[in-house]
Design a protein around this motif. Structure first.
Motif, short mmCIF file in Angstrom:
data_model
loop_
_atom_site.label_atom_id
_atom_site.label_comp_id
_atom_site.label_asym_id
_atom_site.label_seq_id
_atom_site.Cartn_x
_atom_site.Cartn_y
_atom_site.Cartn_z
N GLY A 77 0.72 -1.25 0.08
CA GLY A 77 -0.07 -0.07 0.04
C GLY A 77 0.66 1.24 0.06
N HIS A 78 2.15 1.27 -0.49
CA HIS A 78 2.91 2.15 -0.25
C HIS A 78 3.06 2.81 -1.77
CE1 HIS A 78 4.68 2.31 3.76
NE2 HIS A 78 4.56 0.98 3.67
N ASP A 79 3.48 4.07 -1.75
CA ASP A 79 4.02 4.87 -2.95
C ASP A 79 5.42 4.66 -3.15
OD1 ASP A 79 1.19 5.81 -3.57
OD2 ASP A 79 1.52 7.28 -2.62
N GLU A 80 5.96 4.32 -4.25
CA GLU A 80 7.25 4.00 -4.77
C GLU A 80 8.31 5.46 -4.04
OE1 GLU A 80 10.31 2.63 -7.98
OE2 GLU A 80 8.41 3.52 -8.45
N GLY A 81 7.52 6.59 -4.20
CA GLY A 81 8.27 7.75 -4.02
C GLY A 81 8.69 7.66 -2.40
N ALA A 82 7.62 7.40 -1.78
CA ALA A 82 7.39 7.29 -0.09
C ALA A 82 8.09 6.11 0.47
CB ALA A 82 6.04 7.50 0.24
N LEU A 105 20.68 -15.70 6.06
CA LEU A 105 19.44 -16.02 6.82
C LEU A 105 18.00 -16.57 6.23
CD1 LEU A 105 19.29 -13.67 9.76
CD2 LEU A 105 18.41 -15.91 9.98
N TYR A 106 17.92 -16.14 5.02
CA TYR A 106 16.57 -16.56 4.68
C TYR A 106 16.80 -17.01 3.10
CZ TYR A 106 14.69 -13.19 7.84
OH TYR A 106 14.24 -12.54 9.09
N GLU A 107 17.89 -17.48 2.77
CA GLU A 107 18.19 -17.90 1.31
C GLU A 107 17.23 -19.08 1.16
OE1 GLU A 107 22.14 -18.98 -1.19
OE2 GLU A 107 22.28 -18.75 0.89
N LEU A 108 16.81 -19.77 2.09
CA LEU A 108 16.01 -21.08 1.61
C LEU A 108 14.45 -20.48 1.54
CD1 LEU A 108 17.77 -24.05 3.99
CD2 LEU A 108 18.02 -23.38 1.41
N GLY A 109 14.10 -19.45 2.10
CA GLY A 109 12.71 -19.15 2.22
C GLY A 109 12.08 -19.58 3.37
N HIS A 110 11.36 -18.70 4.08
CA HIS A 110 10.42 -19.12 4.88
C HIS A 110 9.09 -18.29 5.19
CE1 HIS A 110 11.99 -15.41 6.75
NE2 HIS A 110 11.19 -15.60 7.57
N GLU A 111 8.07 -18.63 5.95
CA GLU A 111 7.10 -17.61 6.06
C GLU A 111 7.24 -16.49 7.29
OE1 GLU A 111 3.23 -19.60 6.69
OE2 GLU A 111 3.45 -21.17 5.63
N THR A 112 6.93 -15.45 6.65
CA THR A 112 6.98 -14.27 7.61
C THR A 112 5.68 -13.54 7.35
OG1 THR A 112 8.32 -12.76 8.68
CG2 THR A 112 8.57 -13.13 6.21
N VAL A 113 5.79 -12.37 7.75
CA VAL A 113 4.68 -11.19 7.25
C VAL A 113 5.26 -9.87 6.68
CG1 VAL A 113 2.88 -12.08 9.11
CG2 VAL A 113 4.62 -10.37 9.79
N LEU A 114 4.91 -9.25 5.78
CA LEU A 114 5.05 -8.04 5.40
C LEU A 114 3.87 -7.06 6.15
CD1 LEU A 114 5.94 -7.99 1.61
CD2 LEU A 114 7.58 -8.02 3.54
N ARG A 115 4.42 -5.77 6.53
CA ARG A 115 3.44 -4.90 7.07
C ARG A 115 3.09 -3.94 6.21
NH1 ARG A 115 4.87 -3.80 13.09
NH2 ARG A 115 3.62 -5.92 12.82
N THR A 116 2.00 -3.68 6.04
CA THR A 116 1.27 -2.53 5.00
C THR A 116 1.39 -1.31 5.61
OG1 THR A 116 -0.93 -2.62 5.77
CG2 THR A 116 -0.43 -4.60 4.27
N ARG A 117 1.16 -0.41 4.72
CA ARG A 117 0.94 1.14 5.26
C ARG A 117 0.08 1.30 6.45
NH1 ARG A 117 -0.15 6.17 1.02
NH2 ARG A 117 0.24 7.97 2.64
#
Length: 435
Positions: A77-82, A105-117
């Motif tokens: 939900g972010h703008d690229e400029g911001a 640390l994450y080379e093999l991949g794992h589940e996590t969360v991304l935080r939205t705006r």
């Protein structure tokens, strides 16, 4: 120096200039072509990054975001400029201050969360790799995150469907087993009711005979025994209470039969395809099934309007209504606590143009404004541990909006109550929902 020598030197200089011009022209052409190739490759990479469904974020060695593709911007939900120039933990809360370590640390991949705006956490499959420069040194990391919400939702629905299938099979079996003894008990009580009426007539006849026998001294002893027996049995009391007890028994048997019928209807898997259904009857059935959830804390009021049959999957709509009624009962229970106070659940139906609207309102605790935006998120719940899974409203929204092309909204006031509105198209037109 003679004129001839000068001419030769001038000619030689002209040839050298011509060669140099040719070299410059070739070099310029080569540089131009290289530049065009680089531009083409840049456009190609940009198109790939813009087209790919996964979020791609490049983070520099300073821990700040250098670039993000279209999917990453849409996901967060972010703008690229911001977003560019912000610290990586802005969108990945678990990221440490040293982004170079993430690659290992994450080379093999794992589940996590991304935080939205907006502050919501989106489950993702996350992987990272070093971003190597021309010299082979690490200039940062390239992070790839794939949105897992749809996968999680499907897993959620599958688990819920399996659970409901098991419960439904059990309920159908129990209903079938209960049905036969209930019918037998009902027939027996009705027989007693009819037999008591016949016996009442016989008792009246005997009383007539007793009245006639009073006048004859020879029957005095028999009359006394009859009077004593009536007094001992309290015949007047039995004449009033036995019919009332039988009426109560018949009412109880009818209630059990109603519950059994509702259980059988609710547990029936129904058709996979949508079909015209009576939503008012669905509400009545669901209220019978869920009565134990609300009977101690709330009174139910219904205002079921004149509505047409709605093309839908009745089993799915049953589930939505059950979720809303149970949630309403829990909200009221949380408000009244152990007091003698009772809340109110009001359910109504009405037609609005090409839709039917079902309203389920309660006088419970209401929903705090800070969590309005999270109410339909999977696994989000405000209930205490063990009482809520956070699945009910997420599944309900999926059923109403995604499967039936309808709309599910709510209005609420903290401390006063909440009303949910289920809007379903009468013709059953599937769509992506309404805004």
């Amino acid at each position: 120096m003679s004129e001839a020598v000068l001419k030769k030197q001038l000619e030689r200089a002209r040839r050298e200039v011509s060669v140099l011009e040719k070299l410059i022209e070739d070099k310029t052409r080569s540089l131009f072509q290289t530049q065009e190739n680089l531009r083409e490759r840049s456009r190609f990479v940009a198109n790939v990054l813009a087209t790919i469904d996964s979020a791609v974020v490049v983070v520099g060695n300073d821990g700040k975001i250098r670039s993000a593709n279209r999917a990453a911007l849409a996901l967060t939900g972010h703008d690229e400029g911001a977003l560019v120039g912000q610290p990586f933990p802005v969108i990945l809360p678990g990221a440490g201050p040293d982004p170079a370590r993430l690659a290992a640390l994450y080379e093999l991949g794992h589940e996590t969360v991304l935080r939205t705006r907006a502050g919501a956490d989106i489950p993702v499959m996350f992987a990272a790799a070093p971003l190597l420069g021309e010299s082979g040194s690490t200039e940062g990391i390239v992070c790839v995150a794939h949105d897992l919400r749809e996968k999680k939702q499907l897993e959620l629905e599958l688990r819920h469907a399996q659970k409901l299938e098991s419960v439904g099979q059990l309920a159908a079996g129990v209903a079938h087993e209960i049905n036969t003894p209930v019918q037998f008990a009902g027939d027996s009580v009705r027989f007693l009711q009819e037999a008591l009426a016949d016996l009442g007539a016989v008792v009246l006849a005997y009383r007539g005979l007793r009245t006639a026998a009073v006048a004859h001294s020879a029957f005095a002893e028999h009359v006394q025994r009859i009077d004593a027996a009536e007094l001992e049995a309290d015949l007047e009391f039995l004449a009033v209470e036995i019919p009332a007890a039988i009426d109560r028994a018949i009412d109880g048997v009818q209630r059990v039969a109603t519950i059994v019928g509702a259980m059988k209807a609710f547990a029936h898997p129904g058709a996979v395809e949508k079909a015209p259904g009576d939503l008012n009857e669905v509400i009545r059935t669901t209220l019978v099934i869920s009565r134990n959830e609300y009977k101690y804390v709330a009174d139910v009021e219904t205002d079921l309007g004149e509505i047409p049959l709605v093309t839908c999957n009745l089993g799915d709509i049953n589930q939505v209504l059950l979720n809303l009624i149970v949630n309403a009962a829990h909200a009221i229970s949380a408000k009244v606590g152990n007091s003698a106070d009772r809340g109110r659940i009001a359910i109504s139906t009405r037609r609005e143009n090409g839709d039917v609207v079902i309203e389920v309102a309660d006088t419970g605790t209401g929903i705090p404004a800070a969590i309005h935006h999270r109410m339909f998120e999977p696994f989000f719940t405000t209930k205490e541990v063990g009482k809520g899974t956070g699945q009910g409203l997420a599944i309900s929204r999926n059923i109403v909006v995604d499967k039936h092309g309808g709309d599910l909204r709510f209005t609420t006031e903290a401390g006063k109550g909440t009303a949910f509105f289920v809007r379903l198209p009468i013709d059953g037109a599937a769509g992506a929902g309404r805004t």
